[in-house]
Write a protein that holds these residues in place. Structure first.
Motif, mmCIF file in Angstrom:
data_model
loop_
_atom_site.group_PDB
_atom_site.id
_atom_site.type_symbol
_atom_site.label_atom_id
_atom_site.label_comp_id
_atom_site.label_asym_id
_atom_site.label_seq_id
_atom_site.Cartn_x
_atom_site.Cartn_y
_atom_site.Cartn_z
ATOM 1 N N PRO A 105 -8.911 4.410 14.132
ATOM 2 C CA PRO A 105 -8.494 4.609 12.737
ATOM 3 C C PRO A 105 -7.069 5.145 12.659
ATOM 4 O O PRO A 105 -6.627 5.919 13.518
ATOM 5 N N VAL A 106 -6.340 4.717 11.623
ATOM 6 C CA VAL A 106 -4.984 5.216 11.385
ATOM 7 C C VAL A 106 -4.896 5.691 9.941
ATOM 8 O O VAL A 106 -5.673 5.263 9.085
ATOM 9 N N PRO A 107 -3.952 6.587 9.637
ATOM 10 C CA PRO A 107 -3.786 7.031 8.251
ATOM 11 C C PRO A 107 -3.399 5.864 7.339
ATOM 12 O O PRO A 107 -2.693 4.943 7.757
ATOM 13 N N VAL A 108 -3.873 5.930 6.105
ATOM 14 C CA VAL A 108 -3.510 4.947 5.076
ATOM 15 C C VAL A 108 -2.771 5.688 3.980
ATOM 16 O O VAL A 108 -3.329 6.576 3.324
ATOM 17 N N HIS A 109 -1.501 5.340 3.799
ATOM 18 C CA HIS A 109 -0.666 5.986 2.791
ATOM 19 C C HIS A 109 -0.292 4.960 1.726
ATOM 20 O O HIS A 109 0.305 3.933 2.031
ATOM 21 N N HIS A 110 -0.646 5.247 0.485
ATOM 22 C CA HIS A 110 -0.491 4.277 -0.599
ATOM 23 C C HIS A 110 0.854 4.421 -1.300
ATOM 24 O O HIS A 110 1.336 5.533 -1.530
ATOM 25 N N LEU A 111 1.423 3.257 -1.654
ATOM 26 C CA LEU A 111 2.606 3.213 -2.507
ATOM 27 C C LEU A 111 2.262 2.409 -3.761
ATOM 28 O O LEU A 111 1.768 1.274 -3.657
ATOM 29 N N GLY A 112 2.517 2.996 -4.912
ATOM 30 C CA GLY A 112 2.303 2.292 -6.171
ATOM 31 C C GLY A 112 3.629 1.792 -6.719
ATOM 32 O O GLY A 112 4.515 2.585 -7.039
ATOM 33 N N LEU A 113 3.773 0.465 -6.796
ATOM 34 C CA LEU A 113 4.999 -0.151 -7.306
ATOM 35 C C LEU A 113 4.619 -1.277 -8.263
ATOM 36 O O LEU A 113 3.711 -2.056 -7.980
ATOM 37 N N TYR A 114 5.311 -1.357 -9.384
ATOM 38 C CA TYR A 114 5.120 -2.507 -10.263
ATOM 39 C C TYR A 114 6.481 -3.045 -10.679
ATOM 40 O O TYR A 114 7.481 -2.325 -10.637
ATOM 41 N N ARG A 115 6.495 -4.325 -11.063
ATOM 42 C CA ARG A 115 7.754 -4.942 -11.497
ATOM 43 C C ARG A 115 7.908 -4.806 -12.997
ATOM 44 O O ARG A 115 7.032 -5.224 -13.758
ATOM 45 N N GLU A 116 9.013 -4.223 -13.419
ATOM 46 C CA GLU A 116 9.311 -4.132 -14.846
ATOM 47 C C GLU A 116 9.520 -5.552 -15.377
ATOM 48 O O GLU A 116 10.231 -6.360 -14.781
ATOM 49 N N LYS A 117 8.864 -5.882 -16.481
ATOM 50 C CA LYS A 117 8.779 -7.274 -16.925
ATOM 51 C C LYS A 117 10.133 -7.885 -17.282
ATOM 52 O O LYS A 117 10.371 -9.066 -17.030
ATOM 53 N N ALA A 118 11.020 -7.108 -17.869
ATOM 54 C CA ALA A 118 12.296 -7.668 -18.325
ATOM 55 C C ALA A 118 13.262 -7.894 -17.163
ATOM 56 O O ALA A 118 13.907 -8.937 -17.068
ATOM 57 N N THR A 119 13.346 -6.914 -16.270
ATOM 58 C CA THR A 119 14.332 -6.994 -15.185
ATOM 59 C C THR A 119 13.754 -7.483 -13.868
ATOM 60 O O THR A 119 14.507 -7.834 -12.963
#
Length: 233
Positions: A105-119
């Motif tokens: 097992p290895v650590p799981v580190h989450h990144l939350g990213l979303y694309r801004e709709k206009a740019t």
């Protein structure tokens, strides 16, 4: 489509993977089958990526059920120096596949990213990387991984991948492997150029471009919506 790509871009030519990718493209494929296909393709891409990105090393001896001695083998870098980094939300679908390939097992580190709709530029809304290393009061705190494995099914414009790479580079990782199901050519080239000496990107397929909404064509549609049955939201 894989010709003349950067040297750190790797597009699978496995015939079984290409057949599964074709099934995944179909609008008629159910959400349950989308989940299964993403998992299976992630296994195949991850298998190739980790074969290149890891090394084996001897790790003492053990005995077989018949009592014979053998030399144990483990991986380098070790599991405690590796982090899996899924990009929320669709990256979560690839975590079980990559985790199952690793022997520990290895650590799981989450990144939350979303694309801004206009740019179409990425916006970070969640980050649980352990920026503070072990201290006297918290000896179990983790520091930067030696190897970070980013998992995200799609590399479209490449902006999200670049943002994730920059975040992990700033965190202090020495090497990054990116595993994706599908990329657009320009987005793949952009992500590969973000940190050429530190990043290797492995994808199941590469399409020609993206449309005005930043969606790969012919692509897979919004794979997150297909995975989690949120179509038409």
């Amino acid at each position: 489509m894989a010709s003349n790509l950067p040297s750190n871009a790797h597009v699978s030519t496995h015939p079984c993977l290409q057949a599964k990718l074709s099934q995944l493209r179909s609008a008629s494929t159910s959400s349950r089958d989308v989940q299964s296909l993403v998992h299976e393709i992630a296994l195949m891409v991850g298998y190739e990526a980790l074969a290149s990105g890891l090394a084996s090393k001897q790790d003492g001896t053990d005995k077989s059920p018949l009592g014979y001695s053998f030399t144990k083998t483990t991986i380098s870098p070790s599991a405690n120096s590796i982090s899996l980094v899924p990009i929320l939300r669709s990256g979560l679908s690839m975590v079980p596949a990559l985790s199952s390939l690793l022997p520990h097992p290895v650590p799981v580190h989450h990144l939350g990213l979303y694309r801004e709709k206009a740019t179409l530029q990425p916006v970070e809304y969640y980050n649980n990387l352990p920026y503070h290393g072990p201290t006297a009061t918290n000896p179990n705190a983790g520091g930067p991984a030696e190897l970070a494995i980013i998992v995200d099914p799609i590399i479209a414009t490449g902006a999200t991948a670049c943002a994730a790479i920059d975040t992990l580079k700033d965190w202090g990782v020495k090497k990054i492997i990116v595993c994706s199901v599908l990329a657009a050519r320009d987005g793949l080239e952009k992500a590969c150029s973000e940190w050429p000496e530190g990043v290797e990107i492995w994808v199941g397929g590469c399409d020609r471009d993206v449309d005005e909404k930043g969606m790969i064509r012919p692509g897979l549609g919004d794979v997150g919506d297909r995975l989690y049955l949120t179509l038409g939201k």
